[in-house]
Design a protein around this motif. Structure first.
Motif, PDB file in Angstrom:
ATOM      1  N   GLY A  37       0.789  -1.229   0.000  1.00  0.00           N
ATOM      2  CA  GLY A  37       0.000   0.000   0.000  1.00  0.00           C
ATOM      3  C   GLY A  37       0.813   1.266   0.000  1.00  0.00           C
ATOM      4  O   GLY A  37       0.389   2.270   0.548  1.00  0.00           O
ATOM      5  N   GLU A  38       1.986   1.252  -0.606  1.00  0.00           N
ATOM      6  CA  GLU A  38       2.784   2.470  -0.616  1.00  0.00           C
ATOM      7  C   GLU A  38       2.108   3.577  -1.413  1.00  0.00           C
ATOM      8  O   GLU A  38       2.256   4.734  -1.114  1.00  0.00           O
ATOM      9  N   GLY A  39       1.397   3.188  -2.456  1.00  0.00           N
ATOM     10  CA  GLY A  39       0.627   4.166  -3.204  1.00  0.00           C
ATOM     11  C   GLY A  39       1.472   5.134  -4.005  1.00  0.00           C
ATOM     12  O   GLY A  39       1.053   6.249  -4.262  1.00  0.00           O
ATOM     13  N   HIS A  40       2.672   4.753  -4.397  1.00  0.00           N
ATOM     14  CA  HIS A  40       3.508   5.670  -5.173  1.00  0.00           C
ATOM     15  C   HIS A  40       2.784   6.060  -6.451  1.00  0.00           C
ATOM     16  O   HIS A  40       2.383   5.217  -7.238  1.00  0.00           O
TER      17      HIS A  40
ATOM     18  N   VAL B  26      -6.270  11.830  -1.043  1.00  0.00           N
ATOM     19  CA  VAL B  26      -5.099  11.212  -0.417  1.00  0.00           C
ATOM     20  C   VAL B  26      -3.974  11.166  -1.446  1.00  0.00           C
ATOM     21  O   VAL B  26      -4.138  10.631  -2.544  1.00  0.00           O
ATOM     22  N   LEU B  27      -2.832  11.724  -1.063  1.00  0.00           N
ATOM     23  CA  LEU B  27      -1.669  11.795  -1.948  1.00  0.00           C
ATOM     24  C   LEU B  27      -0.690  10.658  -1.715  1.00  0.00           C
ATOM     25  O   LEU B  27       0.097  10.331  -2.598  1.00  0.00           O
TER      26      LEU B  27
ATOM     27  N   ARG C  51      -7.896   0.101   1.451  1.00  0.00           N
ATOM     28  CA  ARG C  51      -7.235  -0.968   0.684  1.00  0.00           C
ATOM     29  C   ARG C  51      -5.886  -0.498   0.147  1.00  0.00           C
ATOM     30  O   ARG C  51      -4.914  -1.240   0.140  1.00  0.00           O
ATOM     31  N   GLU C  52      -5.826   0.737  -0.320  1.00  0.00           N
ATOM     32  CA  GLU C  52      -4.597   1.265  -0.919  1.00  0.00           C
ATOM     33  C   GLU C  52      -3.509   1.518   0.133  1.00  0.00           C
ATOM     34  O   GLU C  52      -2.337   1.288  -0.114  1.00  0.00           O
ATOM     35  N   TRP C  53      -3.926   2.017   1.292  1.00  0.00           N
ATOM     36  CA  TRP C  53      -2.981   2.344   2.368  1.00  0.00           C
ATOM     37  C   TRP C  53      -3.453   1.722   3.683  1.00  0.00           C
ATOM     38  O   TRP C  53      -3.909   2.418   4.584  1.00  0.00           O
TER      39      TRP C  53
END
Length: 159
Positions: A3-6, A26-27, A141-143
Protein backbone atom coordinates in the motif's frame (compact mmCIF):
# COMPACT_ATOMS: atom_id res chain seq x y z
CA UNK A 1 5.03 -3.44 3.39
CA UNK A 2 2.14 -2.91 1.02
CA UNK A 3 0.00 0.00 0.00
CA UNK A 4 2.78 2.47 -0.62
CA UNK A 5 0.63 4.17 -3.20
CA UNK A 6 3.51 5.67 -5.17
CA UNK A 7 2.00 7.83 -7.85
CA UNK A 8 -1.52 6.90 -6.76
CA UNK A 9 -3.96 9.65 -5.78
CA UNK A 10 -7.33 8.60 -4.36
CA UNK A 11 -10.28 10.65 -3.14
CA UNK A 12 -11.33 9.88 0.43
CA UNK A 13 -14.25 12.30 0.09
CA UNK A 14 -15.74 13.59 -3.14
CA UNK A 15 -18.94 15.60 -2.91
CA UNK A 16 -19.98 17.49 -6.04
CA UNK A 17 -23.14 18.77 -7.65
CA UNK A 18 -21.50 20.17 -10.79
CA UNK A 19 -21.40 23.72 -9.41
CA UNK A 20 -19.80 23.15 -6.01
CA UNK A 21 -17.24 20.52 -5.11
CA UNK A 22 -15.59 19.37 -1.87
CA UNK A 23 -12.81 16.78 -1.92
CA UNK A 24 -10.31 15.26 0.46
CA UNK A 25 -7.69 13.66 -1.78
CA UNK A 26 -5.10 11.21 -0.42
CA UNK A 27 -1.67 11.80 -1.95
CA UNK A 28 0.19 8.96 -0.18
CA UNK A 29 1.98 8.01 3.01
CA UNK A 30 3.80 10.79 4.83
CA UNK A 31 6.91 8.72 5.62
CA UNK A 32 6.66 5.18 4.23
CA UNK A 33 8.71 2.64 6.15
CA UNK A 34 9.37 4.91 9.14
CA UNK A 35 7.85 3.96 12.50
CA UNK A 36 5.56 5.47 13.81
CA UNK A 37 4.83 7.83 10.91
CA UNK A 38 4.26 5.15 8.25
CA UNK A 39 0.45 5.15 8.63
CA UNK A 40 0.08 8.96 8.41
CA UNK A 41 -1.41 10.01 5.09
CA UNK A 42 -0.72 13.28 3.32
CA UNK A 43 -3.96 14.67 1.93
CA UNK A 44 -5.29 17.86 0.46
CA UNK A 45 -8.67 19.47 0.94
CA UNK A 46 -9.97 20.92 -2.33
CA UNK A 47 -12.93 23.29 -2.55
CA UNK A 48 -14.26 24.54 -5.86
CA UNK A 49 -17.24 26.73 -6.63
CA UNK A 50 -18.08 29.54 -9.01
CA UNK A 51 -17.09 31.95 -6.26
CA UNK A 52 -14.11 30.41 -4.48
CA UNK A 53 -11.41 27.84 -5.08
CA UNK A 54 -9.18 26.68 -2.25
CA UNK A 55 -6.65 24.05 -1.24
CA UNK A 56 -5.37 23.07 2.20
CA UNK A 57 -2.86 20.43 3.28
CA UNK A 58 -4.06 17.93 5.86
CA UNK A 59 -2.44 14.91 7.51
CA UNK A 60 -4.68 11.98 8.41
CA UNK A 61 -4.13 9.07 10.78
CA UNK A 62 -5.91 5.70 10.85
CA UNK A 63 -8.00 7.15 13.72
CA UNK A 64 -9.15 9.94 11.38
CA UNK A 65 -10.31 7.32 8.87
CA UNK A 66 -12.20 5.56 11.67
CA UNK A 67 -13.72 8.93 12.59
CA UNK A 68 -14.88 9.46 9.01
CA UNK A 69 -16.45 5.99 8.98
CA UNK A 70 -18.36 6.87 12.16
CA UNK A 71 -19.30 10.27 10.69
CA UNK A 72 -20.82 8.53 7.67
CA UNK A 73 -22.97 6.41 10.02
CA UNK A 74 -24.21 9.58 11.74
CA UNK A 75 -24.91 11.28 8.39
CA UNK A 76 -26.80 8.19 7.17
CA UNK A 77 -29.04 8.52 10.25
CA UNK A 78 -29.73 12.17 9.33
CA UNK A 79 -27.34 13.75 11.82
CA UNK A 80 -24.68 16.42 11.41
CA UNK A 81 -21.00 15.74 12.05
CA UNK A 82 -17.83 17.57 12.89
CA UNK A 83 -14.92 15.57 11.49
CA UNK A 84 -11.36 16.46 12.47
CA UNK A 85 -12.55 18.39 15.50
CA UNK A 86 -9.42 17.97 17.62
CA UNK A 87 -8.19 21.56 17.30
CA UNK A 88 -6.39 20.80 14.05
CA UNK A 89 -7.00 22.88 11.02
CA UNK A 90 -9.09 22.68 9.00
CA UNK A 91 -12.22 21.69 10.89
CA UNK A 92 -14.69 19.96 8.59
CA UNK A 93 -18.39 19.86 9.38
CA UNK A 94 -20.96 18.10 7.24
CA UNK A 95 -24.72 18.51 7.50
CA UNK A 96 -26.90 15.70 6.19
CA UNK A 97 -29.53 18.37 5.50
CA UNK A 98 -29.05 22.11 5.79
CA UNK A 99 -32.54 23.43 6.52
CA UNK A 100 -32.02 26.81 4.85
CA UNK A 101 -30.84 25.33 1.54
CA UNK A 102 -32.66 21.98 1.87
CA UNK A 103 -29.51 20.17 0.75
CA UNK A 104 -26.49 18.57 2.38
CA UNK A 105 -23.78 21.12 3.17
CA UNK A 106 -20.10 21.26 4.08
CA UNK A 107 -18.44 23.86 6.31
CA UNK A 108 -14.66 24.12 6.25
CA UNK A 109 -13.03 26.35 8.88
CA UNK A 110 -9.29 27.00 8.62
CA UNK A 111 -9.10 28.90 11.90
CA UNK A 112 -5.48 28.08 12.81
CA UNK A 113 -3.84 29.06 9.53
CA UNK A 114 -5.86 31.48 7.40
CA UNK A 115 -8.94 32.28 9.52
CA UNK A 116 -11.03 31.58 6.41
CA UNK A 117 -14.36 29.77 6.53
CA UNK A 118 -16.21 28.28 3.55
CA UNK A 119 -19.80 27.04 3.44
CA UNK A 120 -20.85 24.85 0.49
CA UNK A 121 -24.43 23.71 0.01
CA UNK A 122 -24.42 20.70 -2.32
CA UNK A 123 -27.37 19.27 -4.27
CA UNK A 124 -26.28 15.64 -3.98
CA UNK A 125 -27.92 12.59 -5.52
CA UNK A 126 -29.46 9.89 -3.34
CA UNK A 127 -26.80 7.37 -2.38
CA UNK A 128 -24.06 9.95 -1.80
CA UNK A 129 -23.23 8.49 1.61
CA UNK A 130 -22.77 5.01 0.12
CA UNK A 131 -20.47 6.54 -2.50
CA UNK A 132 -18.34 8.03 0.31
CA UNK A 133 -18.19 4.64 2.06
CA UNK A 134 -16.82 3.11 -1.16
CA UNK A 135 -14.14 5.80 -1.35
CA UNK A 136 -13.17 5.13 2.28
CA UNK A 137 -12.85 1.39 1.54
CA UNK A 138 -10.66 2.18 -1.46
CA UNK A 139 -8.34 4.35 0.67
CA UNK A 140 -8.09 1.64 3.33
CA UNK A 141 -7.24 -0.97 0.68
CA UNK A 142 -4.60 1.27 -0.92
CA UNK A 143 -2.98 2.34 2.37
CA UNK A 144 -3.79 -0.25 5.05
CA UNK A 145 -2.77 0.42 8.62
CA UNK A 146 0.51 -1.43 9.08
CA UNK A 147 1.72 0.04 12.39
CA UNK A 148 0.61 -1.14 15.82
CA UNK A 149 1.08 0.95 18.97
CA UNK A 150 2.01 -1.58 21.67
CA UNK A 151 2.48 0.93 24.49
CA UNK A 152 2.68 4.69 24.88
CA UNK A 153 5.39 5.79 22.45
CA UNK A 154 6.16 2.19 21.36
CA UNK A 155 5.34 1.00 17.86
CA UNK A 156 5.89 -2.13 15.78
CA UNK A 157 4.85 -3.48 12.40
CA UNK A 158 1.56 -5.35 12.35
CA UNK A 159 2.01 -9.12 11.87
Amino acid sequence: MTGEGHGCVVDLIHLSDGDNSFRVRVLGRRMPGVLPLHDLLDTEVLIESGFVTGRLDLGLSPDDLDGWSHALDVLAAGGDVCWIDDNRSPEIRVQALNKEHETPAVHVDDVARSSISVFLPLCLEDGWIDDQRKLLQLVRREWPSEVLQTALGTYEWRP
